[in-house]
Scaffold this motif. Sequence first.
Motif, mmCIF file in Angstrom:
data_model
loop_
_atom_site.group_PDB
_atom_site.id
_atom_site.type_symbol
_atom_site.label_atom_id
_atom_site.label_comp_id
_atom_site.label_asym_id
_atom_site.label_seq_id
_atom_site.Cartn_x
_atom_site.Cartn_y
_atom_site.Cartn_z
ATOM 1 N N THR A 1 29.708 86.172 71.296
ATOM 2 C CA THR A 1 29.246 85.385 69.907
ATOM 3 C C THR A 1 29.798 85.049 68.551
ATOM 4 N N PHE A 2 30.553 86.425 68.830
ATOM 5 C CA PHE A 2 31.600 85.983 67.320
ATOM 6 C C PHE A 2 32.607 85.092 67.243
ATOM 7 N N GLU A 3 32.936 84.757 68.711
ATOM 8 C CA GLU A 3 33.822 84.244 68.753
ATOM 9 C C GLU A 3 33.371 83.043 68.877
ATOM 10 N N LEU A 4 31.840 82.530 69.203
ATOM 11 C CA LEU A 4 31.433 80.959 69.076
ATOM 12 C C LEU A 4 31.517 81.085 67.609
ATOM 13 N N GLU A 5 30.921 81.665 66.842
ATOM 14 C CA GLU A 5 30.523 81.446 65.344
ATOM 15 C C GLU A 5 31.900 81.598 64.488
ATOM 16 N N LEU A 6 33.262 81.857 64.525
ATOM 17 C CA LEU A 6 34.369 81.968 64.443
ATOM 18 C C LEU A 6 35.218 80.289 64.929
ATOM 19 N N GLU A 7 35.035 79.998 66.017
ATOM 20 C CA GLU A 7 35.860 78.667 66.500
ATOM 21 C C GLU A 7 34.704 77.762 65.409
ATOM 22 N N SER A 8 34.003 77.837 65.260
ATOM 23 C CA SER A 8 32.335 76.477 64.116
ATOM 24 C C SER A 8 33.653 76.526 63.187
ATOM 25 N N ARG A 9 33.900 77.386 62.566
ATOM 26 C CA ARG A 9 34.649 77.552 61.113
ATOM 27 C C ARG A 9 36.025 76.622 61.248
ATOM 28 N N PHE A 10 36.865 78.059 62.409
ATOM 29 C CA PHE A 10 38.038 77.937 62.417
ATOM 30 C C PHE A 10 38.529 76.429 63.051
ATOM 31 N N GLY A 11 38.144 75.317 64.056
ATOM 32 C CA GLY A 11 37.930 74.509 63.971
ATOM 33 C C GLY A 11 39.064 74.855 65.641
ATOM 34 N N HIS A 12 40.141 73.506 65.238
ATOM 35 C CA HIS A 12 40.747 73.278 66.630
ATOM 36 C C HIS A 12 42.174 73.231 66.575
ATOM 37 N N LYS A 13 42.470 73.386 65.096
ATOM 38 C CA LYS A 13 43.767 72.458 65.168
ATOM 39 C C LYS A 13 44.989 73.865 65.481
ATOM 40 N N LEU A 14 45.024 74.721 65.569
ATOM 41 C CA LEU A 14 45.608 75.681 66.460
ATOM 42 C C LEU A 14 45.533 75.642 67.398
ATOM 43 N N GLY A 15 45.173 75.259 68.241
ATOM 44 C CA GLY A 15 44.527 75.103 69.497
ATOM 45 C C GLY A 15 43.839 76.851 69.987
ATOM 46 N N GLU A 16 43.047 77.305 70.814
ATOM 47 C CA GLU A 16 42.539 77.544 71.391
ATOM 48 C C GLU A 16 42.557 79.027 70.634
ATOM 49 N N ILE A 17 41.957 79.790 69.608
ATOM 50 C CA ILE A 17 42.013 81.035 69.746
ATOM 51 C C ILE A 17 41.104 82.415 69.819
ATOM 52 N N SER A 18 41.393 83.168 70.094
ATOM 53 C CA SER A 18 40.729 84.910 70.065
ATOM 54 C C SER A 18 41.018 85.784 69.008
ATOM 55 N N VAL A 19 40.231 86.326 69.254
ATOM 56 C CA VAL A 19 40.013 88.148 67.936
ATOM 57 C C VAL A 19 41.155 88.694 69.040
ATOM 58 N N ALA A 20 42.043 89.044 67.598
ATOM 59 C CA ALA A 20 43.327 90.389 68.117
ATOM 60 C C ALA A 20 43.237 91.355 67.081
ATOM 61 N N GLY A 21 41.848 92.145 66.663
ATOM 62 C CA GLY A 21 41.733 92.817 65.634
ATOM 63 C C GLY A 21 40.440 93.421 65.309
ATOM 64 N N PRO A 22 40.028 94.400 65.082
ATOM 65 C CA PRO A 22 38.301 94.640 64.897
ATOM 66 C C PRO A 22 38.486 94.888 63.637
ATOM 67 N N ARG A 23 36.718 93.551 63.938
ATOM 68 C CA ARG A 23 36.478 93.730 62.994
ATOM 69 C C ARG A 23 35.721 94.623 61.801
ATOM 70 N N LYS A 24 36.139 94.036 59.795
ATOM 71 C CA LYS A 24 35.596 94.925 59.530
ATOM 72 C C LYS A 24 34.278 94.065 57.908
ATOM 73 N N ALA A 25 33.903 94.432 57.680
ATOM 74 C CA ALA A 25 32.636 94.154 56.866
ATOM 75 C C ALA A 25 32.912 94.892 55.754
ATOM 76 N N PHE A 26 32.596 94.541 53.862
ATOM 77 C CA PHE A 26 32.050 94.667 53.092
ATOM 78 C C PHE A 26 31.369 93.991 52.013
ATOM 79 N N PRO A 27 30.873 94.677 51.640
ATOM 80 C CA PRO A 27 29.910 93.960 50.176
ATOM 81 C C PRO A 27 30.578 93.564 49.309
ATOM 82 N N LEU A 28 30.542 92.026 48.745
ATOM 83 C CA LEU A 28 30.931 91.523 47.437
ATOM 84 C C LEU A 28 29.981 91.860 45.864
ATOM 85 N N GLY A 29 30.435 91.704 45.213
ATOM 86 C CA GLY A 29 30.012 92.034 44.440
ATOM 87 C C GLY A 29 31.334 91.777 42.851
ATOM 88 N N LEU A 30 30.948 91.461 41.683
ATOM 89 C CA LEU A 30 31.231 92.177 40.836
ATOM 90 C C LEU A 30 31.239 92.677 39.889
#
Length: 417
Positions: A256-285
């Motif tokens: 699911t994550f890679e499908l969502e990623l592909e819809s944003r990344f596009g196909h300009k660089l061909g086939e893509i795959s996640v090659a590292g861990p996912r990390k997330a952090f809250p954003l603010g000023l």
Amino acid sequence: MAETTNDTATLDCLIAGGGYVGLSVAVAVKHAAPHMNVLVVDAAPEDALSTDERASAIAAAASRMLGQLGLWEDMLKEAQPINEMIVTDSRTTDPVRPVFLTFGDVNEESNEPFAHMVPNKVLVGALRGKAKEVGVTILHGETVDDFITSDPTSEITLGSGKKLRTRLLIAADGVRSSLRDKAGIRTVHWDYDQMGLVTTVSHERPHHGRAEEHFLPGGPFATLPLPDKDGKHRSSLVWTEPTANAKRLMEAGDFTFELELESRFGHKLGEISVAGPRKAFPLGLTLARDFIRHRFALVGDAAHGIHPIAGQGLNLGFKDAAALAQTIVEADRLGLDIGMETVLERYQLWRRFDTVQMGLVTDMLNRLFSNDITPLRMVRSFGLGLVDRMPGIKKMFIDQAAGRAGTNPALLNGEAI
């Protein structure tokens, strides 16, 4: 200073935080003033970054500073130059993403790219190595729990219970700085209800050193070029999403994550795959109202936490490090007390306006582009296209991104303090 601490040890500078900015201050001060006693207290264990596969964007000015400190030549062997950047403004469902703005290095006086991507392990490893080489002591797995400001030195209490004395305490302990709070420094803060997702992807075709910033309704989606590894082409992602959607993506399976990623990344660089861990952090000023107190100074995220939309967070921290180191060293050469508020005011004047300005610019950009409001979309698309046709304005933006704009401390110009 000895490798061990004791109750009577007296320091010139004690830096709380062993990240990039804290280590940069320590190395810069000790490099220019070898007689000064400098200690870094790092809460993380020594091997904490051994598994960190992420990379950071180092602006041209910051690379000049690292070069002056004798670090950049070795880092460059594992760095990826960013030779070009393109900006698009679209929806994820749009079949075509028109390019509204392109950036390349137009500075004819220097042949340097406006930024490089450097693996975090390489960056922190080089800084730690140089710190030890020039005589900076690093205490790993230790914290600064409290301090009492007095003259001629302040008393510092470590998490282990040990006490030290220092002429100047420098807080480089992150955006949630406990030392900033203990110093009584208030902040301006608001939450964006967004999270930044960071990961590495591999892709079929080479990126040719091109970075891309896609302004999507959920927030900016940036792809940053990385060096090839094990025969694979790679890029780093900084992906902004509303908090609820970001949490959903973090909990999703790989497919699911890679499908969502592909819809944003596009196909300009061909086939893509996640090659590292996912990390997330809250954003603010988060902007500190003051950067200094008597015998106390803030640097890096402890002084300012901004949106990653312009990729300037770390580079603002490097500017802090260069400015504070120059303030300290030049005051010491004049025989002044480096911890006096009147001395540190130079550093505050140098850095506070710049960081507030950048914080407000990133805030405005995020609010302007992180939406799908049709009138705003038309205005910003027109504005991006207009900028793309005006070389003078484009050069101004590039110089800002490269850290070449304004009056910089000596190190950022590649000059010794």
